[in-house]
Scaffold this active site. Structure first.
Site, PDB file in Angstrom:
ATOM      1  N   ASP A  61      -5.745   0.811 -17.752  1.00  0.00           N
ATOM      2  CA  ASP A  61      -4.505   1.403 -17.533  1.00  0.00           C
ATOM      3  C   ASP A  61      -4.192   2.468 -16.176  1.00  0.00           C
ATOM      4  O   ASP A  61      -5.110   2.703 -15.637  1.00  0.00           O
ATOM      5  CB  ASP A  61      -4.382   3.070 -19.243  1.00  0.00           C
ATOM      6  N   ASN A  91     -10.332  10.824 -29.863  1.00  0.00           N
ATOM      7  CA  ASN A  91      -8.799  10.400 -31.344  1.00  0.00           C
ATOM      8  C   ASN A  91      -9.798   8.898 -31.390  1.00  0.00           C
ATOM      9  O   ASN A  91      -8.573   8.454 -32.214  1.00  0.00           O
ATOM     10  CB  ASN A  91      -7.578  11.049 -30.662  1.00  0.00           C
ATOM     11  N   GLU A 146      -3.194   4.808 -28.309  1.00  0.00           N
ATOM     12  CA  GLU A 146      -3.769   6.122 -29.207  1.00  0.00           C
ATOM     13  C   GLU A 146      -3.423   5.872 -30.946  1.00  0.00           C
ATOM     14  O   GLU A 146      -2.613   4.755 -30.898  1.00  0.00           O
ATOM     15  CB  GLU A 146      -2.534   7.177 -29.239  1.00  0.00           C
ATOM     16  N   HIS A 206      -9.219   6.357 -29.392  1.00  0.00           N
ATOM     17  CA  HIS A 206      -8.012   5.609 -28.457  1.00  0.00           C
ATOM     18  C   HIS A 206      -8.412   4.664 -27.679  1.00  0.00           C
ATOM     19  O   HIS A 206     -10.229   5.339 -27.561  1.00  0.00           O
ATOM     20  CB  HIS A 206      -6.705   6.692 -27.697  1.00  0.00           C
TER      21      HIS A 206
HETATM   22  C1  F6R Z   1     -10.360   4.766 -19.289  1.00  0.00           C
HETATM   23  C2  F6R Z   1      -9.431   4.942 -20.378  1.00  0.00           C
HETATM   24  C3  F6R Z   1      -9.598   5.775 -21.891  1.00  0.00           C
HETATM   25  C4  F6R Z   1     -10.914   6.643 -22.001  1.00  0.00           C
HETATM   26  C5  F6R Z   1     -11.482   6.981 -22.437  1.00  0.00           C
HETATM   27  C6  F6R Z   1     -12.615   8.320 -22.689  1.00  0.00           C
HETATM   28  O1  F6R Z   1      -9.238   3.996 -18.406  1.00  0.00           O
HETATM   29  O2  F6R Z   1      -8.795   3.933 -20.951  1.00  0.00           O
HETATM   30  O3  F6R Z   1      -9.397   5.559 -22.925  1.00  0.00           O
HETATM   31  O4  F6R Z   1     -12.280   5.257 -21.975  1.00  0.00           O
HETATM   32  O5  F6R Z   1     -10.339   8.142 -23.148  1.00  0.00           O
HETATM   33  O6  F6R Z   1     -12.679   9.046 -21.413  1.00  0.00           O
HETATM   34  P1  F6R Z   1     -13.490   9.434 -21.103  1.00  0.00           P
HETATM   35  O7  F6R Z   1     -14.650   8.640 -20.456  1.00  0.00           O
HETATM   36  O8  F6R Z   1     -13.746  10.524 -19.734  1.00  0.00           O
HETATM   37  O9  F6R Z   1     -14.823  10.342 -21.917  1.00  0.00           O
END
Ligand code: F6R
Length: 242
Positions: free
Chosen positions: A67, A134, A141, A136
């Site tokens: 992403d 959450n 989301e 995701h």
């Molecule tokens: C990152 C992504 C997100 C993260 C998630 C956890 O490319 O797609 O889904 O993996 O938000 O983020 P951290 O590791 O910062 O807790």
């Protein structure tokens, strides 16, 4: 889903780096899906060390990131493109690496083109994932359809708050992003989800102990034939042992 629990985040990162290195070295991860965020930082550090020590090469590997923020260019330090350059790509030669272009004039066309690039590369062999508080995965989301592909999405308020520290000096976290969809992720032949810290415990429980539902995007992984979860004790607190 196969669950492995490690004593702490460092041990989980070590195991994840070893797992990825092994899949690459055995020719099973020629197309690698990558994630950004805090979770993979230690993993990328360890992978770089393996390359520096001559134990691993990415020169036959093509990478696709999950992403990117919409409207954020690759030279903005808060972009995922800049994160990947700094953490991995500047230090390690890849055959090729791709990340959605957050500044594309037509983001919907960029999303379709990105999905097509993944297919043209033969699909993803191994997809590394983190998980949002959450639930995701990527920027899918809660509420995202399980058949979604790469597209433009709205970021939830909780995600924008969780990622605000990446946007210093009064920069606002973008409202939207380009993300691989849940179906794009599920198409990967193997998935490694890494979760560390107690802040992820509820998301892991909802993902793997409740019935699969778009309310928790990561729960789609229950239907994947080769999904592995590496969690530290704190993140695995609400999962009974498998
Ligand atoms: C990152 C992504 C997100 C993260 C998630 C956890 O490319 O797609 O889904 O993996 O938000 O983020 P951290 O590791 O910062 O807790």
């Amino acid at each position: 889903m196969k669950l492995h629990i490690f004593k702490d985040a460092d041990a989980a990162a070590q195991a994840a780096a070893d797992f990825i290195a092994d899949r690459i070295s055995t020719g099973n991860a020629k197309v690698l899906g990558l994630a950004t965020g805090k979770t993979p930082i230690g993993i990328y550090d360890l992978l770089r060390q393996k390359v520096a020590a001559g134990q691993l090469s990415f020169s036959d590997v093509t990478a696709f990131n999950l992403d990117e923020y919409l409207g954020i260019s690759a030279d903005n330090p808060a972009s995922f493109a800049a994160f990947m350059q700094q953490r991995l790509f500047d230090h390690v030669p890849f055959l090729a690496h791709h990340i959605p272009d957050g500044t594309a004039a037509d983001p919907n066309a960029e999303a379709l083109a990105y999905e097509a690039r993944i297919k043209a590369a033969g699909g993803i062999d191994l997809q590394l994932l983190g998980i949002g508080r959450n639930g995701h995965i990527g920027f899918n989301e809660p509420g995202a359809a399980f058949d979604s592909v790469t597209r433009v999405v709205d970021l939830s308020e909780s995600t924008r708050i969780a990622n605000a520290s990446d946007f210093p000096d009064g920069q606002q976290v973008p409202q939207q992003a380009l993300t691989m969809g849940i179906a794009s992720i599920m198409n990967a032949r193997q998935i490694l989800l890494v979760a560390t810290g107690e802040a992820k415990a509820e998301a892991l429980r909802a993902a793997f102990r409740d019935s699969a539902s778009p309310d928790c995007p990561a729960s789609a992984l229950q239907a994947h034939e080769d999904a592995v979860v590496f969690a530290d004790k704190a993140a695995a607190e609400k999962l009974s042992s498998d």
